[in-house]
Design an enzyme around this catalytic site. Structure first.
Site, PDB file in Angstrom:
ATOM      1  N   ALA A 115       0.855  -1.194   0.000  1.00 27.48           N
ATOM      2  CA  ALA A 115       0.000   0.000   0.000  1.00 27.48           C
ATOM      3  C   ALA A 115       0.886   1.237   0.000  1.00 27.48           C
ATOM      4  O   ALA A 115       1.952   1.242   0.622  1.00 27.48           O
ATOM      5  CB  ALA A 115      -0.895  -0.003   1.230  1.00 27.48           C
ATOM      6  N   GLY A 178      29.087  -5.155  14.556  1.00 25.42           N
ATOM      7  CA  GLY A 178      29.342  -5.461  15.969  1.00 25.42           C
ATOM      8  C   GLY A 178      28.117  -5.196  16.811  1.00 25.42           C
ATOM      9  O   GLY A 178      28.218  -4.935  18.007  1.00 25.42           O
ATOM     10  N   GLY A 179      26.937  -5.260  16.189  1.00 22.58           N
ATOM     11  CA  GLY A 179      25.694  -4.992  16.916  1.00 22.58           C
ATOM     12  C   GLY A 179      24.995  -6.274  17.329  1.00 22.58           C
ATOM     13  O   GLY A 179      25.585  -7.367  17.306  1.00 22.58           O
ATOM     14  N   PHE A 180      23.722  -6.132  17.685  1.00 17.60           N
ATOM     15  CA  PHE A 180      22.907  -7.262  18.147  1.00 17.60           C
ATOM     16  C   PHE A 180      22.981  -8.442  17.174  1.00 17.60           C
ATOM     17  O   PHE A 180      23.280  -9.576  17.561  1.00 17.60           O
ATOM     18  CB  PHE A 180      21.430  -6.854  18.209  1.00 17.60           C
ATOM     19  N   ILE A 181      22.675  -8.151  15.908  1.00 15.44           N
ATOM     20  CA  ILE A 181      22.510  -9.247  14.945  1.00 15.44           C
ATOM     21  C   ILE A 181      23.843  -9.937  14.687  1.00 15.44           C
ATOM     22  O   ILE A 181      23.925 -11.176  14.649  1.00 15.44           O
ATOM     23  CB  ILE A 181      21.877  -8.715  13.640  1.00 15.44           C
ATOM     24  N   THR A 313      10.838  -5.114  19.511  1.00 13.30           N
ATOM     25  CA  THR A 313       9.456  -5.549  19.311  1.00 13.30           C
ATOM     26  C   THR A 313       8.491  -5.083  20.416  1.00 13.30           C
ATOM     27  O   THR A 313       7.434  -4.528  20.115  1.00 13.30           O
ATOM     28  CB  THR A 313       9.424  -7.094  19.198  1.00 13.30           C
ATOM     29  N   HIS A 438      18.902 -19.734  46.935  1.00 15.98           N
ATOM     30  CA  HIS A 438      20.117 -20.530  46.801  1.00 15.98           C
ATOM     31  C   HIS A 438      19.821 -21.945  46.324  1.00 15.98           C
ATOM     32  O   HIS A 438      18.830 -22.514  46.747  1.00 15.98           O
ATOM     33  CB  HIS A 438      20.807 -20.583  48.174  1.00 15.98           C
TER      34      HIS A 438
HETATM   35  P1  NDP Z   1      22.968  -2.424  15.407  1.00 13.22           P
HETATM   36  O1  NDP Z   1      22.588  -1.004  15.284  1.00 13.22           O
HETATM   37  O2  NDP Z   1      22.758  -3.126  16.691  1.00 13.22           O
HETATM   38  O3  NDP Z   1      24.497  -2.595  15.020  1.00 13.22           O
HETATM   39  C1  NDP Z   1      24.992  -2.181  13.801  1.00 13.22           C
HETATM   40  C2  NDP Z   1      26.476  -2.507  13.785  1.00 13.22           C
HETATM   41  O4  NDP Z   1      26.987  -2.254  12.497  1.00 13.22           O
HETATM   42  C3  NDP Z   1      27.273  -1.655  14.749  1.00 13.22           C
HETATM   43  O5  NDP Z   1      28.273  -2.453  15.317  1.00 13.22           O
HETATM   44  C4  NDP Z   1      27.844  -0.579  13.861  1.00 13.22           C
HETATM   45  O6  NDP Z   1      29.062  -0.092  14.315  1.00 13.22           O
HETATM   46  C5  NDP Z   1      28.071  -1.343  12.577  1.00 13.22           C
HETATM   47  N1  NDP Z   1      28.005  -0.509  11.386  1.00 13.22           N
HETATM   48  C6  NDP Z   1      27.067   0.388  11.041  1.00 13.22           C
HETATM   49  N2  NDP Z   1      27.324   0.922   9.833  1.00 13.22           N
HETATM   50  C7  NDP Z   1      28.466   0.355   9.416  1.00 13.22           C
HETATM   51  C8  NDP Z   1      29.250   0.495   8.249  1.00 13.22           C
HETATM   52  N3  NDP Z   1      28.898   1.340   7.292  1.00 13.22           N
HETATM   53  N4  NDP Z   1      30.368  -0.255   8.139  1.00 13.22           N
HETATM   54  C9  NDP Z   1      30.732  -1.107   9.130  1.00 13.22           C
HETATM   55  N5  NDP Z   1      30.024  -1.288  10.241  1.00 13.22           N
HETATM   56  C10 NDP Z   1      28.904  -0.560  10.395  1.00 13.22           C
HETATM   57  O7  NDP Z   1      22.224  -3.135  14.211  1.00 13.22           O
HETATM   58  P2  NDP Z   1      21.852  -4.640  13.898  1.00 13.22           P
HETATM   59  O8  NDP Z   1      21.767  -4.711  12.430  1.00 13.22           O
HETATM   60  O9  NDP Z   1      22.722  -5.594  14.619  1.00 13.22           O
HETATM   61  O10 NDP Z   1      20.402  -4.763  14.533  1.00 13.22           O
HETATM   62  C11 NDP Z   1      19.403  -3.807  14.198  1.00 13.22           C
HETATM   63  C12 NDP Z   1      18.530  -3.525  15.373  1.00 13.22           C
HETATM   64  O11 NDP Z   1      17.627  -4.604  15.553  1.00 13.22           O
HETATM   65  C13 NDP Z   1      19.246  -3.413  16.716  1.00 13.22           C
HETATM   66  O12 NDP Z   1      19.757  -2.143  16.955  1.00 13.22           O
HETATM   67  C14 NDP Z   1      18.162  -3.747  17.677  1.00 13.22           C
HETATM   68  O13 NDP Z   1      17.417  -2.594  17.926  1.00 13.22           O
HETATM   69  C15 NDP Z   1      17.337  -4.764  16.918  1.00 13.22           C
HETATM   70  N6  NDP Z   1      17.674  -6.137  17.341  1.00 13.22           N
HETATM   71  C16 NDP Z   1      17.435  -6.504  18.628  1.00 13.22           C
HETATM   72  C17 NDP Z   1      17.726  -7.782  19.064  1.00 13.22           C
HETATM   73  C18 NDP Z   1      17.474  -8.153  20.479  1.00 13.22           C
HETATM   74  O14 NDP Z   1      16.726  -7.449  21.146  1.00 13.22           O
HETATM   75  N7  NDP Z   1      18.084  -9.207  20.990  1.00 13.22           N
HETATM   76  C19 NDP Z   1      18.303  -8.774  18.158  1.00 13.22           C
HETATM   77  C20 NDP Z   1      18.530  -8.279  16.830  1.00 13.22           C
HETATM   78  C21 NDP Z   1      18.217  -7.008  16.457  1.00 13.22           C
HETATM   79  P3  NDP Z   1      29.157   1.122  15.362  1.00 13.22           P
HETATM   80  O15 NDP Z   1      28.875   0.552  16.709  1.00 13.22           O
HETATM   81  O16 NDP Z   1      30.557   1.593  15.200  1.00 13.22           O
HETATM   82  O17 NDP Z   1      28.140   2.125  14.923  1.00 13.22           O
END
Ligand code: NDP
Length: 459
Positions: A115, A178-181, A313, A438
């Site tokens: 949509a 280096g994020g969540f995923i 979520t 405990h």
């Molecule tokens: P995040 O925002 O958690 O992490 C993104 C990562 O990618 C960071 O380490 C960031 O580095 C790096 N990055 C960003 N841009 C670039 C680039 N151009 N080149 C190299 N590295 C880069 O995103 P995700 O994709 O892991 O997850 C998306 C969102 O989904 C999360 O923020 C979260 O909100 C949600 N999520 C939650 C989960 C949970 O609750 N368990 C599980 C999975 C997802 P830097 O730190 O330097 O910015």
């Protein structure tokens, strides 16, 4: 008064959109919901739920190893990736069905099509080429994986979307981010026996989390065999005779069956026709909304990841619910975006709520840190060299607990409950007066007597 086809048109049947639709319908609104992919959204279809199932699958290898210390002699274990994917798909199909039934049972009408917005009160159903007018439009379209557009060989990479459906498990994988995923999938693939390398541009994974958690998680990931390259970036992906080659700025050339990119997600606002209605976006392409999720166009609201507030979520669900109560239920409700607990299903798991130590120091003049690191009881017999970390941060002036950070088994389960105590403004004295349970790991939270650090601003 102007007549509309429906009171509410929702674009996107994920967690936020479905909750908003059900609650609005319950308040008596006529609701239509459009979904172009599968009802349930990222979390159910290709996010939290299948991810957690994969995490469970990946933990068994260590369980089999650990069982030896408890007297077991496990037989030769083999793993069948396609059976896991099929079992996961069956569960996702079941949840997808429940979402559809719940939505329809509420009285909302589901239309399976893309949509697009035509004007502040009109939406075009692309599949049916039909216009629908609505008193209100709610955009709940979520976000999608972001991959650097200029990366040479980007078309050879996968994102988490494809990771759930790989035809076969690779022998080696390179994961970028280096994020969540990134950290969750590094644990999954490593646990399933894939040689895993993580490349992160920063010097520590999981920016935004407490520094001790970030450092300790990396150590534990490396102990499990994951190669973690920090301060480096992927510069290209090439196809080779037997797979792919990932090259990095620091000169690494890493052969891999798959290269997975998890460098964040971008709000799904492109091609939605938002400009036709004059909806304002921010620099990250997210819809700008106020505390009631209303955009600058009074009839258009947005909830969930498309607004890039806190992209989780349960937050999208709360925002959707609050929107429906505010607009159709006669109660103005906004969502409190502070004190939201977070879990990362890394291995070991992370649970975190409140301020990180660095944030606490910036906000409070006197902070006491209670910290403990220990080998979980299970590993006294399994012999596994794995640490659990627990940390409480206390505002020394008020004695209030302002942060709790855990790395270890069930950290998410523990922190969900600790989050209630922080909401209630519990003090360290409240924790101390609670009897220990405990033998658990969580009892450490009520038995840490002396601070390991007393931070005092100005001396
Ligand atoms: P995040 O925002 O958690 O992490 C993104 C990562 O990618 C960071 O380490 C960031 O580095 C790096 N990055 C960003 N841009 C670039 C680039 N151009 N080149 C190299 N590295 C880069 O995103 P995700 O994709 O892991 O997850 C998306 C969102 O989904 C999360 O923020 C979260 O909100 C949600 N999520 C939650 C989960 C949970 O609750 N368990 C599980 C999975 C997802 P830097 O730190 O330097 O910015």
């Amino acid at each position: 008064m102007t007549q509309f086809d429906v009171d509410l048109f929702i674009i996107g049947a994920g967690s936020g959109g479905v909750r908003a639709g059900r609650i609005a319908a319950g308040h008596g609104a006529s609701v239509m919901v459009a979904e172009e992919y599968r009802v349930g959204g990222t979390c159910v279809i290709r996010g939290c739920v299948p991810k957690k199932l994969f995490v469970y699958a990946s933990r068994f290898a260590e369980e089999f190893e650990d069982s030896v210390g408890f007297g077991w002699t496990p037989g030769e274990a083999t793993f069948d990736w396609s059976r896991l994917v099929a079992a996961k798909d069956t569960e996702i199909d079941r949840l997808n069905g429940i979402y559809i039934r719940n939505l329809e049972r509420s009285g909302a009408k589901l239309v399976q099509t893309r949509a697009e917005i035509v004007d502040p009160h009109t939406v075009r159903l692309v599949g049916e080429d039909r216009l629908v007018t609505a008193r209100y439009i709610l955009v709940a379209t979520g976000a999608a994986p972001f991959i650097e557009p200029d990366l040479p060989g980007r078309e050879l990479a996968i994102s988490s979307n494809e990771a759930f459906h790989l035809p076969r498990l690779p022998e080696k994988i390179v994961i970028v981010g280096g994020g969540f995923i990134a950290v969750e999938f590094a644990g999954i693939f490593n646990g399933l026996g894939v040689e895993t390398t993580l490349i992160h541009r920063g010097d520590a994974v999981l920016r935004g989390f407490d520094a001790d958690l970030r450092r300790t998680l990396r150590e534990e990931m490396e102990k499990k065999g994951i190669r973690v390259l920090t301060g480096d970036v992927l510069t290209s992906i090439e196809k080779t005779a037997d797979g792919l080659l990932a090259r990095t700025r620091n000169g690494e050339a890493l052969p891999a069956g798959e290269v997975m990119i998890a460098t964040g997600r971008i709000p799904n606002t492109r091609g939605l026709g938002l400009e036709n209605a004059g909806v304002q976006l921010d620099g990250a392409s997210a819809i700008v909304v106020d505390e009631f999720s209303q955009s600058n166009v009074p009839s258009i609201y947005a909830v969930g990841d498309v607004t890039n507030r806190v992209n989780l979520t349960p937050v999208a669900i709360r925002e959707g619910h609050a929107f429906a109560d505010t607009v159709f239920g006669g109660k103005r409700i906004s969502v409190d975006h502070l004190g939201i607990p977070k879990a990362v299903f890394s291995q070991p798991e992370i649970g975190s709520v409140g301020l990180a130590e660095e944030e606490a120091l910036a906000e409070f003049p006197a902070v006491d840190v209670y910290q403990t690191s220990f080998r979980p009881m299970k590993h006294t017999l399994s012999g596994r060299n794995e640490k659990t970390l627990m940390k409480l941060l206390v505002d020394a002036d008020s004695d209030r607990v302002i942060g709790c950070h855990i790395l270890g088994p069930d950290a998410g389960e523990i922190v969900q409950i600790v989050a209630i105590t922080l909401k209630m403004r519990a003090t360290k004295a409240d924790f101390d007066s609670t009897m220990a349970l405990h033998p658990t790991a969580a009892e450490e939270l009520v038995t840490m007597r002396e601070p390991s650090i007393r931070h005092r601003r100005n001396g």
